[in-house]
Design an enzyme around this catalytic site. Sequence first.
Site, short mmCIF file in Angstrom:
data_model
loop_
_atom_site.label_atom_id
_atom_site.label_comp_id
_atom_site.label_asym_id
_atom_site.label_seq_id
_atom_site.Cartn_x
_atom_site.Cartn_y
_atom_site.Cartn_z
CG ASP A 23 -1.46 45.78 0.49
OD1 ASP A 23 -2.15 45.51 1.51
OD2 ASP A 23 -0.32 46.25 0.54
CG HIS A 226 -27.35 29.75 5.80
ND1 HIS A 226 -27.71 30.20 4.56
CD2 HIS A 226 -27.34 28.41 5.72
CE1 HIS A 226 -27.92 29.16 3.76
NE2 HIS A 226 -27.71 28.07 4.45
CG ASP A 243 -23.61 22.24 8.77
OD1 ASP A 243 -22.63 21.64 8.28
OD2 ASP A 243 -24.64 22.52 8.13
CG ASP A 254 -22.38 19.66 4.30
OD1 ASP A 254 -22.33 20.16 5.44
OD2 ASP A 254 -23.28 19.93 3.47
CG HIS A 333 -32.96 22.46 5.58
ND1 HIS A 333 -32.68 21.13 5.46
CD2 HIS A 333 -32.76 22.78 6.88
CE1 HIS A 333 -32.30 20.66 6.64
NE2 HIS A 333 -32.35 21.64 7.52
CG HIS A 337 -26.38 19.76 -0.54
ND1 HIS A 337 -25.02 19.54 -0.55
CD2 HIS A 337 -26.68 20.10 0.75
CE1 HIS A 337 -24.53 19.77 0.66
NE2 HIS A 337 -25.51 20.09 1.49
CG HIS A 344 -24.49 23.68 -1.22
ND1 HIS A 344 -24.87 24.92 -0.76
CD2 HIS A 344 -24.59 22.86 -0.15
CE1 HIS A 344 -25.19 24.84 0.52
NE2 HIS A 344 -25.03 23.60 0.92
CD GLU A 368 -28.02 19.23 4.55
OE1 GLU A 368 -27.93 20.14 5.39
OE2 GLU A 368 -27.39 19.21 3.50
CE1 TYR A 372 -32.30 23.32 11.91
CE2 TYR A 372 -33.99 22.64 10.33
CZ TYR A 372 -32.66 22.66 10.74
OH TYR A 372 -31.72 22.00 10.00
NE ARG A 390 -27.91 21.29 9.13
CZ ARG A 390 -28.02 22.53 9.59
NH1 ARG A 390 -29.21 23.01 9.91
NH2 ARG A 390 -26.96 23.29 9.76
CD GLU A 392 -24.96 18.31 6.13
OE1 GLU A 392 -24.65 19.17 6.97
OE2 GLU A 392 -25.07 18.56 4.91
N1 GLY Z 1 -23.18 23.10 5.43
C1 GLY Z 1 -24.07 23.49 4.42
C2 GLY Z 1 -25.14 22.53 4.22
O1 GLY Z 1 -25.36 21.68 5.07
O2 GLY Z 1 -25.78 22.50 3.23
MN MN Z 2 -25.34 20.06 3.61
MN MN Z 3 -23.89 21.08 6.43
#
Ligand code: GLY
Ligand code: MN
Ligand code: MN
Length: 424
Positions: A23, A226, A243, A254, A333, A337, A344, A368, A372, A390, A392
Amino acid sequence: MLNSIEEGVILFSSAPSKTRSNDTEYPYRQNSDFYYLCGFEEANSVLILVKTGESTRTLLYVEPHSEEFALWNGARLGVEGAMKRFSVDEVHSMLEYPNHIKEILREHIALYIDFQDDSSILKLAQQSAKDLRETRGVKRTLRCLHDVTYLIRSQRLIKSPEEIEAIRHAISLTASAHHEAMKQCKSGLREFELQASMSYIFLSNGAMSEAYGAIVAGGNNANTLHYVDNHDVLKEGDLVLIDAACEWELYASDITRTFPVNGKFSDAQRKVYEKVLDVQLRVIEAMKPGVKRDWLQRYSEELLCQALIDLGILSGDREALMEAKAHKKYAPHGIGHWMGLDVHDPCPYVDDAGESLVFQAGMVMTIEPGIYIRADDASVPEKYRGIGIRIEDDILITEEGCENLSSMIVKTVEDIEAMCANQL
Ligand code: GLY
Ligand code: MN
Ligand code: MN
C-alpha cells in the site's frame, strides 16, 4: 494548442499513481505533456480542450476537496483552488466528468488523445463515444481519432524563457552537486557515498527529485552505460564517471563529468579525456540555427572515430572505419538528445517528410560524447583498458549560435584537478 487543430476535442489525462509495494506508492510525477498544457500537478485529473468553429473552451476536471483525504494526505486544491490558480475557462469536479464528456463528444467528430494512454479516464471517453453512436437522434458522432502527442511535442521543442529559467535553476543545483562530489571523492569511498552527497544538495535546495537514476561508476563500471548499482568501492588510480542531475519544477538537467578518484589524471586517462573533451567542444561550437541534427550526429562520429585513431585504439582509413561502424564499439551512443520536461524529451527528431530537424533558437539538446574501453578488451593498448569517459552538457540554441547552459561546471583537466584538490 487549439490553434493546431481545425475543430474537435483534445482530451488529456494526468499520470496514474503507481504502487511501489503493497500500500505504498512511488512519489507522484505528473505526465509531462499534461503538465506542459496546464501546469496542474495532482493525480486523477483531466484536461479537455474544445474547438468549435472559431470558439474554444478549456476545461479542467480535478478531484474535489475531501476532509478524509486532507487528514491523511494533505489538502487538494479542489475546484475553487484550481479555478483561482489556473487559467482555464472552467474547472469541474471529476465526479462530473462522466456526464460532461458525453455531452462534449456529442457535438464533435474528432477526438485528439495520447495513443499510449490506457487510463480508465480515456476508456470512459471511448465508451461514451460508442454509446453515442448507438443513441437514436445523435447526428454527429466521432469518426476521427488523432494522436495529440506529436502536436504537443513539436511545441515542446522550442522552450519559452520561463522553461529555460527552470532548466537553468536545475543546472545550477546540479553544478554544485558535481563540484561537491569532486571535492569529497577519495579512494575507499563507495560510489553511493558520492551519490548521497549530491542528493543532499538537491534535496536541501528544494529539488525534490533527480531527473533520472544517478550513475556513479568507478573504473570499469563506467563501461556499463546504464550502470545504476552505485555500490562499488572507488579505487585509487581509477576514474569515476558521474551522470547525475536534478529536476526543477519538473524541468530536467542532465550532466556527466568524469574525474580521477585520487584527483590526478594518469597520462593515459588524460590522453583519452582530452580527446573526448576536444570532440565535445568542437561539436558544441558547430551548433547554431540552421544546422541539421543528423549532420551533427555524423560530424560527432567522425570526430570520435578520428580520436580513436589518434589514440591508437583503431587503425586504418577513417572513412572505411566509419563505414564498418568500427568506432561504435568504443563510442556506441548518440551525441545527444532533446531535454526539457523529460530528460529525454520525446520531441520529434524529423519533420513530416522524415527529414532531420534543423536547429532553431529555443531548442535544448545535451551534448555527451564518450569513449568506453572495457577492462577485458585485449585488442586495445593495456594502458587504456578499463577507462570509460563521458562529458555531458546541456546546450541551448540561440539566435546567434548556442549557449552552454552548464558551462560553469568544471571540465578541463586543470580545473577538475583544482576542484578535486578543493582549490577552486
Ligand atoms: N542521463 C541519461 C543520458 O545522459 O542520456
Ligand atoms: Mn543525456
Ligand atoms: Mn546523462
